[in-house]
Design a protein around this motif. Structure first.
Motif, mmCIF file in Angstrom:
data_model
loop_
_atom_site.group_PDB
_atom_site.id
_atom_site.type_symbol
_atom_site.label_atom_id
_atom_site.label_comp_id
_atom_site.label_asym_id
_atom_site.label_seq_id
_atom_site.Cartn_x
_atom_site.Cartn_y
_atom_site.Cartn_z
ATOM 1 N N PHE A 162 0.832 -1.203 0.000
ATOM 2 C CA PHE A 162 0.000 0.000 0.000
ATOM 3 C C PHE A 162 0.867 1.254 0.000
ATOM 4 N N LEU A 163 1.992 1.214 0.716
ATOM 5 C CA LEU A 163 2.918 2.349 0.688
ATOM 6 C C LEU A 163 3.533 2.521 -0.694
ATOM 7 N N GLU A 164 3.827 1.407 -1.356
ATOM 8 C CA GLU A 164 4.342 1.490 -2.720
ATOM 9 C C GLU A 164 3.285 2.084 -3.647
ATOM 10 N N GLN A 165 2.030 1.743 -3.404
ATOM 11 C CA GLN A 165 0.924 2.338 -4.161
ATOM 12 C C GLN A 165 0.879 3.844 -3.947
ATOM 13 N N ALA A 166 1.132 4.275 -2.719
ATOM 14 C CA ALA A 166 1.153 5.709 -2.423
ATOM 15 C C ALA A 166 2.261 6.409 -3.193
ATOM 16 N N ARG A 167 3.424 5.771 -3.260
ATOM 17 C CA ARG A 167 4.532 6.361 -4.015
ATOM 18 C C ARG A 167 4.221 6.409 -5.509
ATOM 19 N N SER A 168 3.522 5.407 -6.005
ATOM 20 C CA SER A 168 3.159 5.401 -7.418
ATOM 21 C C SER A 168 2.145 6.506 -7.718
ATOM 22 N N TYR A 169 1.300 6.829 -6.736
ATOM 23 C CA TYR A 169 0.347 7.921 -6.927
ATOM 24 C C TYR A 169 1.092 9.245 -7.045
ATOM 25 N N ASP A 170 2.113 9.425 -6.221
ATOM 26 C CA ASP A 170 2.919 10.642 -6.307
ATOM 27 C C ASP A 170 3.567 10.770 -7.678
ATOM 28 N N LYS A 171 4.074 9.663 -8.196
ATOM 29 C CA LYS A 171 4.703 9.691 -9.520
ATOM 30 C C LYS A 171 3.687 9.990 -10.612
ATOM 31 N N ALA A 172 2.524 9.373 -10.507
ATOM 32 C CA ALA A 172 1.493 9.555 -11.529
ATOM 33 C C ALA A 172 0.940 10.974 -11.557
ATOM 34 N N SER A 173 0.995 11.646 -10.396
ATOM 35 C CA SER A 173 0.448 13.001 -10.314
ATOM 36 C C SER A 173 1.532 14.074 -10.395
ATOM 37 N N ALA A 174 2.737 13.693 -10.810
ATOM 38 C CA ALA A 174 3.853 14.638 -10.861
ATOM 39 C C ALA A 174 3.813 15.526 -12.101
ATOM 40 N N SER A 175 3.142 15.093 -13.144
ATOM 41 C CA SER A 175 3.062 15.896 -14.362
ATOM 42 C C SER A 175 2.105 17.060 -14.161
ATOM 43 N N PRO A 176 2.169 18.092 -15.017
ATOM 44 C CA PRO A 176 1.239 19.229 -14.870
ATOM 45 C C PRO A 176 -0.226 18.813 -14.891
ATOM 46 N N VAL A 177 -0.575 17.904 -15.795
ATOM 47 C CA VAL A 177 -1.959 17.433 -15.865
ATOM 48 C C VAL A 177 -2.308 16.627 -14.620
ATOM 49 N N GLY A 178 -1.368 15.762 -14.214
ATOM 50 C CA GLY A 178 -1.589 14.966 -13.010
ATOM 51 C C GLY A 178 -1.752 15.836 -11.781
ATOM 52 N N TRP A 179 -0.949 16.885 -11.695
ATOM 53 C CA TRP A 179 -1.046 17.806 -10.563
ATOM 54 C C TRP A 179 -2.405 18.475 -10.529
ATOM 55 N N TYR A 180 -2.909 18.881 -11.686
ATOM 56 C CA TYR A 180 -4.221 19.536 -11.759
ATOM 57 C C TYR A 180 -5.328 18.570 -11.349
ATOM 58 N N ILE A 181 -5.266 17.335 -11.844
ATOM 59 C CA ILE A 181 -6.280 16.343 -11.512
ATOM 60 C C ILE A 181 -6.249 16.030 -10.017
ATOM 61 N N ARG A 182 -5.051 15.898 -9.482
ATOM 62 C CA ARG A 182 -4.900 15.595 -8.049
ATOM 63 C C ARG A 182 -5.505 16.691 -7.194
ATOM 64 N N ASN A 183 -5.252 17.942 -7.519
ATOM 65 C CA ASN A 183 -5.794 19.035 -6.737
ATOM 66 C C ASN A 183 -7.300 19.157 -6.889
ATOM 67 N N ALA A 184 -7.793 18.921 -8.103
ATOM 68 C CA ALA A 184 -9.240 18.956 -8.312
ATOM 69 C C ALA A 184 -9.915 17.839 -7.526
ATOM 70 N N GLN A 185 -9.292 16.679 -7.490
ATOM 71 C CA GLN A 185 -9.825 15.541 -6.752
ATOM 72 C C GLN A 185 -9.837 15.816 -5.250
ATOM 73 N N THR A 186 -8.774 16.396 -4.744
ATOM 74 C CA THR A 186 -8.630 16.620 -3.310
ATOM 75 C C THR A 186 -9.573 17.698 -2.803
ATOM 76 N N ARG A 187 -9.799 18.751 -3.596
ATOM 77 C CA ARG A 187 -10.613 19.874 -3.137
ATOM 78 C C ARG A 187 -12.041 19.480 -2.815
ATOM 79 N N GLN A 188 -12.515 18.393 -3.393
ATOM 80 C CA GLN A 188 -13.894 17.967 -3.172
ATOM 81 C C GLN A 188 -14.053 17.125 -1.912
ATOM 82 N N LEU A 189 -12.963 16.810 -1.241
ATOM 83 C CA LEU A 189 -13.009 15.899 -0.101
ATOM 84 C C LEU A 189 -12.756 16.631 1.206
ATOM 85 N N SER A 190 -13.407 16.162 2.256
ATOM 86 C CA SER A 190 -13.138 16.715 3.587
ATOM 87 C C SER A 190 -12.002 15.966 4.268
ATOM 88 N N HIS A 191 -11.577 14.848 3.692
ATOM 89 C CA HIS A 191 -10.476 14.061 4.234
ATOM 90 C C HIS A 191 -9.428 13.847 3.143
#
Length: 333
Positions: A273-302
């Motif tokens: 699961f920790l390796e999965q977390a690191r893979s998420y960081d890599k997948a969201s490192a690109s400009p598009v990935g960063w935008y998607i990650r922030n859009a995804q996070t803003r909708q959550l309270s957690h």
């Protein structure tokens, strides 16, 4: 985790779709079983509230522990920003009136089981030990029948706060993992999150009901409130780690609530699961990935569970955590 809301379809708080979150806590269900049942030698029924862990003869204790000793930097930053909002406390007090308070309290007392020395004593002991470790008075603890794994804290109007744990969460977790959940909830109280969490949920929901300006108020506050709530959750994950003293236990809770069930729980792998977390960081490192990650996070309270897992893993390796643990002593339990 989160706080309770009124048991009405008009008061349903937004949240992450998983754990340490808020999931309509006032929805009783017959589909969740409380722990496991087995016959004892005398022909009666014995209730086991959670899976067993290796027994421990001692518990953690700090001579002195301040909330700022483990508060996440984002929690500090966003709390200061939240306090600058004009009239926030006044609006919160108006929303949390006496009627709302009575509904919330009576609903839990009337439909849940109050834990004590004589009622589910193992859970009571876990709560007391966790509270002693964090140097805080133990709140009341209720167990509530629900098929949705969840736990939440309610603290309003200076009344004694209480924590509610759903039966399906108890089924899913081991004893040590359940203690991490209780410690997480106590972290909200230790850091004075309880009232703020309640105010935040009610403010976001109630502001929409104010004629004319309600929607505008809520839209302006929602993003900042949710940013604060996400930071507060990171702080309380740290509180859980201070009590259980094993980052894999805290991460295991997050992992199980992200994609676990009782029949698969013993097959889950924290390192994977920790390796999965690191893979998420890599997948969201690109400009598009960063935008998607922030859009995804803003909708959550957690925060996303993989990000919380990575955060707690990194903090467990930090000098701040090591220094705190050096101050801790062991006492016989």
């Amino acid at each position: 985790m989160a706080v309770a809301s009124l048991p009405s379809s008009n008061f349903t708080a937004k949240s992450s779709p998983l754990c340490f979150g808020f999931h309509k806590p006032f929805l009783p269900s017959s589909y969740a079983n409380f722990g496991s049942l087995k016959n004892n030698r005398n022909g009666g029924i014995q209730i086991t509230v959670c899976k067993a862990d290796p027994p421990s003869s001692s518990s953690l204790s700090f001579r002195y522990l301040d909330a700022d000793d483990f508060r996440h930097p984002l929690d500090k930053q966003n709390t200061l920003l939240l306090r600058t909002i004009p009239g926030l406390n006044e609006i919160g007090k108006a929303l949390l009136g006496s009627i709302a308070e009575q509904v919330l309290v009576l609903e839990n007392i009337g439909t849940s089981v109050l834990v004590s020395e004589n009622q589910l004593s193992e859970l009571h002991q876990l709560m007391v030990q966790s509270a002693e470790a964090l140097k805080i008075e133990a709140p009341d603890l209720y167990v509530r029948q629900s098929p949705v794994p969840n736990a939440y804290t309610l603290a309003i109007n200076g009344k004694k706060p209480f924590v509610v744990v759903h039966t399906s969460l108890i089924e899913l977790l081991s004893r040590k993992e359940l203690q991490a959940v209780l410690a997480h909830e106590l972290g909200h109280l230790k850091c004075d999150h309880g009232v703020w969490l309640t105010v935040a949920n009610f403010l976001t929901l109630g502001a929409y009901t104010i004629p004319g300006v309600g929607g505008m108020i809520a839209q302006r506050l929602e993003e900042q409130l949710f940013r604060w709530l996400r930071a507060a959750e990171l702080t309380c994950d740290r509180a859980a780690l201070l009590v259980v003293q094993d980052p894999k236990v805290v991460i295991s809770v997050l992992m199980k609530l992200a994609g676990g069930c009782p029949s698969l729980a013993d097959q889950l792998n924290v390192d994977a699961f920790l390796e999965q977390a690191r893979s998420y960081d890599k997948a969201s490192a690109s400009p598009v990935g960063w935008y998607i990650r922030n859009a995804q996070t803003r909708q959550l309270s957690h925060p996303l569970p993989v990000l919380r897992a990575r955060e707690i893993d990194e903090w467990s390796r930090s000098q701040d955590y090591k220094s705190l643990m050096q101050r801790a002593t062991r006492t016989n339990s």
